[in-house]
Each structure stands twice: as C-alpha cells, then as structure tokens.
Design a protein around this motif. Structure first.
Motif, PDB file in Angstrom:
ATOM      1  N   UNK A 179       0.787  -1.244   0.000  1.00 41.55           N
ATOM      2  CA  UNK A 179       0.000   0.000   0.000  1.00 41.55           C
ATOM      3  C   UNK A 179       0.815   1.288   0.000  1.00 41.55           C
ATOM      4  N   UNK A 180       2.100   1.234   0.334  1.00 40.34           N
ATOM      5  CA  UNK A 180       2.900   2.465   0.374  1.00 40.34           C
ATOM      6  C   UNK A 180       3.402   2.779  -1.033  1.00 40.34           C
ATOM      7  N   UNK A 181       3.207   4.000  -1.479  1.00 38.13           N
ATOM      8  CA  UNK A 181       3.507   4.385  -2.861  1.00 38.13           C
ATOM      9  C   UNK A 181       4.938   4.080  -3.254  1.00 38.13           C
ATOM     10  N   UNK A 182       5.898   4.410  -2.417  1.00 39.71           N
ATOM     11  CA  UNK A 182       7.296   4.207  -2.777  1.00 39.71           C
ATOM     12  C   UNK A 182       7.572   2.735  -3.108  1.00 39.71           C
ATOM     13  N   UNK A 183       7.044   1.848  -2.294  1.00 39.94           N
ATOM     14  CA  UNK A 183       7.270   0.428  -2.517  1.00 39.94           C
ATOM     15  C   UNK A 183       6.619  -0.040  -3.809  1.00 39.94           C
ATOM     16  N   UNK A 184       5.432   0.479  -4.105  1.00 41.26           N
ATOM     17  CA  UNK A 184       4.726   0.087  -5.323  1.00 41.26           C
ATOM     18  C   UNK A 184       5.466   0.553  -6.571  1.00 41.26           C
ATOM     19  N   UNK A 185       5.902   1.813  -6.573  1.00 42.43           N
ATOM     20  CA  UNK A 185       6.633   2.357  -7.724  1.00 42.43           C
ATOM     21  C   UNK A 185       7.916   1.562  -7.964  1.00 42.43           C
ATOM     22  N   UNK A 186       8.661   1.298  -6.907  1.00 39.99           N
ATOM     23  CA  UNK A 186       9.925   0.574  -7.066  1.00 39.99           C
ATOM     24  C   UNK A 186       9.695  -0.858  -7.557  1.00 39.99           C
ATOM     25  N   UNK A 187       8.694  -1.531  -7.001  1.00 41.09           N
ATOM     26  CA  UNK A 187       8.465  -2.923  -7.378  1.00 41.09           C
ATOM     27  C   UNK A 187       8.039  -3.052  -8.843  1.00 41.09           C
ATOM     28  N   UNK A 188       7.083  -2.220  -9.260  1.00 40.81           N
ATOM     29  CA  UNK A 188       6.609  -2.319 -10.646  1.00 40.81           C
ATOM     30  C   UNK A 188       7.701  -1.934 -11.641  1.00 40.81           C
ATOM     31  N   UNK A 189       8.517  -0.943 -11.280  1.00 42.26           N
ATOM     32  CA  UNK A 189       9.614  -0.545 -12.175  1.00 42.26           C
ATOM     33  C   UNK A 189      10.622  -1.673 -12.331  1.00 42.26           C
ATOM     34  N   UNK A 190      10.835  -2.435 -11.278  1.00 44.82           N
ATOM     35  CA  UNK A 190      11.784  -3.555 -11.345  1.00 44.82           C
ATOM     36  C   UNK A 190      11.198  -4.740 -12.109  1.00 44.82           C
TER      37      UNK A 190
END
Length: 540
Positions: free
Chosen positions: A13-24
């Motif tokens: 649910x935390x934006x930073x984690x979501x952005x990093x995971x999808x980018x990877x």
C-alpha cells in the motif's frame, strides 16, 4: 482474498514500494496513457519520480512535511504527487479554481512551506496571506515576484544524484495526503488520509461488495476527474496497486469521450453527476458499442445510468463514497434500482442514526455513520481542526452528515445532505429524489431543488434547472411530466431556468446561493399559472 481486519503491508500500500516494485518487475509496461498518444512506462515513471524527489529534498522537504501542489491534471501533477510521497512527505493538492478567501484558507491551514504552482495561477496569490509559505516553484511560466516568497523555476525540481535516505520507513498509517472538501457551508476542511486509507478506497472502487476486483493489470482506467479530488486520486492509486494503467485527461469532455476511450484503450471510468446523462442524451453514432470500455462506475445511479448499459454494452457499477471514507456502500453488478447506493461492503459496518446516535426505526431516515474492521481504512481527522474531527468521530463512528434510508431488500439510498432537507406539508422531502425525477425529462441537463419560505409555514419547493442544448422548454409541461411520477407534496411550486447552476470549485452545486436568491422575477410559479396539485383521493 485480503484480510479486511488487518492493516495492509508496506509493500502492498505504500507508494514508494509500489513504484519501485513495478519498475523492477515490468519497466516497459505503460502506467500513463495520454490523449496525444504519449506513454509513461513504470520504469520511466520511477526515474522521473526519483529525480523530482531529490529536487524536493534539495529544496528542504523532509519526511512528513506538507507540500502544496496547484496544477491541473497531467504528467507534471502526477509526477510531483508521487515524488512527494516517495520521500514520505504529504501531498496537498489545491483546486485550480480556488482564489481569494478559500485559497488563503487552504494555504494557511496546510501549514506548508513549499508550493508548486502553474504559472497561470500564480497571480492569484497577490495580496493573499500565505502564512508559513516560504518558497514557490513555478511550472509553465516565468517566475515573478510574489510577496515575500522565494520564487524558483521548474528546473529546481530536477534533482542531481540519488534520493537521500529517509529518517525511517514510510508506514501504511502515515499521512499520505490532505484533500480539501468543498466547503459549501463553511471553510473547506482538510481531510487527513493515510496510505492505508487510499489503498482501501482504491481497492473498493474497483471491486464488488465482497472485495473481488473487476479490474487488474491489463486494464486502463480513464482519469478525467481532478487530482485534487478523490475522484482522480483513488482510481490512479487503485491502478498503481494493481500494476495497471491510467488514461490521464485534464477533464471530462462529452464530445470527445468515445474517441478518447478508443485511442487510449480505456476499459473503465467513473461518470460523476450528469456525465452519464450527457452521454446518454447524445445522438446515437455508428459503432458506439464497439469500444474497449467494459466497466463504468456511475455515481449517482440515475435512470440514464441504468440505460447506459443497454445502449453502450458495458457493465455498470455504483457506490457511495466521500473523501473521508472508502466506498462503504457498493451495489451489485449492473444495478437496476434507480438511486441505490448498494449495501455495506465486506469489512464495513454502517448504521442509520438520529441526532443522539440512536438507531432509527426501520423505514425512517437517519444519518449514515461508518466504521471498518481494518484500522486506518477511513480518514484520521481534519487538519488543524480538532473540533470538526471530534464532531465527526464521536462514539467510535465516523459521521457522514448524509441522510440515508434503507429498503426492505437492504439497499441503501442517499436522501440528502441534512442541511439540504425540505419540510413541506408535514412531509420530509428529499431534494435528491426531486432532482432525479426532474433530470429524467429530456430537456433538463441539471437540476437543484431547494426549500423557499411558504406563506403557510414550512417550505415550498423551488427547482433551478439548466437545459440540454437546443431543447425547447415549457415549465407547465415539466410539471405535467412530474405530477404522475412523484408524491403530490414533492411536486415543485417554482421552476427557474438558469444557464448554469452555481458550483463550488469541486463542481458541487452551491444550493445556498439558489436559496439566497429565492423566488426571482424570472421564476415560474405554478400557483400563479393556476395549476393545482392535490393529494389523490381514495375511496373505501
């Protein structure tokens, strides 16, 4: 199925984690699709967000700091929202229509030291008490002096180097945003929303009442509602969570809607207020059912909303939501009951109560109050307004301020904001229900029903209407249309035609202005026209 009793994990649910995971995991998959054919992939999104995040840090923004963003829908607004949250700061969007006192109130209430604004809006700050504000970064325009602020160019938001380490991990319960309400009866309130709250709202928006999603990674949600409103932020976050895409538009446009759906590959959209009505009342065009659009969320569900599915071949959904909650009421797929908001979704408990928080009797109208199984799935107060927070969060429930009723099948129906209620001939009248019937007439585009003083005490009903373009209109004909469709005490006495209904910057009708203007010289009066509407007499 998610556990509705638990706080979601940071990774979910935390934006930073979501952005990093999808980018990877999928760097080349588009997250943003634009009308001009432009695309922003998850990989490029992460790069742009991290650059802007470092720029914000170089300007002194720290974890937990509020940052004002005064921009229209677009890549810049999205990138800066994400950059603010990426470093654990608080996203505080401002309505692009704000000026004067309401603008000053929001700036002061936010407590922000930094504002990022479109160059075309900056002149509105002249003469405004900007309180704690110290720095203004201007996009799309040349920086010019504004009071005692340090005014900087957009280039200052492009950081050099990696993002600086955070003081601590960003938690699901940290404040993600402050979204300001419309303020129709007083100063706008800043709704404090956590990551867990926005996660809950976004997930509920794209799921049925049991929490089963109808959208996923392969879908594209058209975002044509503003990012300073949950109508824009919730679907954007929902698709980020799912790893899907959004078609990012500046605003809804009836004429170009279907073309944009096809060009962007839109599979889902919210149609708010009269948007569905506008589309249904457009002339039929060839191939209008042959589009990628599969799911349409229509709020509120009007007769035109029910007709939308049959005409355009989509599935339809409806629900009740507000900035403070997380879609607590959701209807079944393809609802056919006009005006229903559905039933409580899984993980949510609701009650209808009187002024003392005692449950009203079955069939009676009461205020909708809410609580959830999961912590942080609702707002956690109003920024800088402890009194308003205490009023809303009393006795362990969040009080919506909205009047509802429930039918024998368990469906909930929005009746009115309590401040908009009408009392006529000993009966409580829902302005919402009057407006629904008025808008069923082919000539009516929008309607607002209000109480005006009656010579006999209590209220008479005035309806202000705006017309569909090129439609002829006769108030007496509208009255003849309404009389068999509603109780006699609901039929308006006064009908007033206006070019546009007065609205707040968030497009909510300012009924208090219509009430203040009252019965104007150009208002049609059915009693002056010799038309009498009486109770039907029954024989035993």
């Amino acid at each position: 199925m998610p556990d509705h009793r638990a706080v979601p994990a940071r990774a979910d649910c935390v934006l930073r984690a979501l952005v990093d995971r999808h980018a990877a995991e999928m760097p080349d998959k588009p997250f943003v699709v634009l009308q001009d054919g432009g695309r922003l992939t998850y990989g490029a999104l992460r790069d742009e967000v991290r650059s802007a995040a470092r720029g914000l840090q170089d300007l002194g923004v720290s974890q937990g700091d509020p940052v004002l963003v005064w921009l229209p829908n677009g890549i810049d607004g999205l990138r800066l929202w994400f950059a603010i949250n990426y470093i654990g700061a608080v996203y505080v969007p401002i309505n692009t229509a704000y000026r004067g006192g309401i603008l000053e109130h929001v700036v002061r209430n936010s407590g922000a030291k930094l504002m990022i604004a479109h160059g075309g809006l900056v002149e509105r700050l002249a003469g405004t008490d900007t309180a704690a504000l110290e720095t203004l970064v201007v996009l799309h325009g040349s920086p010019a002096p504004v009071g005692g602020l340090a005014v900087l160019p957009a280039e200052r938001l492009v950081g050099a180097g990696d993002v600086l380490p955070l003081e601590r991990p960003i938690e699901p319960w940290d404040t993600q945003s402050i979204i300001y309400t419309s303020g129709t009866t007083g100063p706008s309130k800043g709704v404090l929303s956590s990551y867990a709250h926005l996660f809950a709202m976004g997930n509920a928006l794209i799921a049925d009442g049991e929490g089963v999603p109808f959208l996923g990674r392969d879908d594209c949600f058209m975002v044509n509602l503003p990012m300073f409103h949950v109508g824009g932020t919730a679907p954007s976050y929902a698709m980020l969570v799912k790893g899907g895409a959004i078609a990012l538009l500046e605003a809804f446009d009836t004429a170009s809607f279907w073309t944009t759906v096809k060009e962007t590959g839109t599979t889902s959209v919210i149609l708010l207020g009269v948007m569905a009505t506008f589309l249904v009342k457009q002339p039929a065009i060839p191939g209008e059912r042959e589009t990628p659009l599969k799911h349409v969320i229509i709020i509120p569900l009007t007769a035109e909303g029910v007709a939308f599915r049959e005409r355009f071949g989509t599935d339809t959904h409806t629900l009740f939501n507000m900035s403070e909650v997380s879609c607590p009421l959701i209807a079944e797929l393809n609802p056919a009951v006009v005006a229903t908001c559905g039933r409580p979704r899984k993980g949510v408990e609701v009650r209808l109560v009187d002024a003392h928080d005692c449950a009203v009797a079955p069939g009676e109208i009461g205020e909708l109050i809410i609580r959830t199984d999961s912590p942080w799935a609702l707002n956690h107060g109003y920024n800088g307004d402890a009194a308003a927070t205490a009023r809303a969060w009393r006795n362990g429930w969040f009080h919506t301020g909205d009047a509802f009723r429930i039918d024998g099948a368990g469906n909930y129906f929005f009746v009115d904001r309590f401040k908009d209620s009408i009392r006529r001939r000993g009966e409580n009248v829902s302005s919402f229900e009057v407006e629904m019937e008025v808008c069923s007439h082919a000539a009516i585009r929008e309607a607002a029903a209000v109480a005006v003083p009656s010579q006999f005490g209590e209220d008479d009903i005035l309806v202000a209407v705006s017309l569909v373009e090129a439609q002829s209109f006769d108030p007496a004909e509208l009255l003849a249309f309404l009389t068999p469709r509603m109780a006699h005490f609901m039929v308006p006495r006064y009908i007033r035609v206006v070019d546009e209904l007065p609205k707040t910057p968030t497009r909510k009708v300012e009924k208090y202005l219509i009430r203040q203007q009252g019965v104007t010289e150009d208002t049609w009066d059915r009693e002056a026209a010799g038309i009498v509407v009486k109770r039907e007499k029954l024989t035993s």
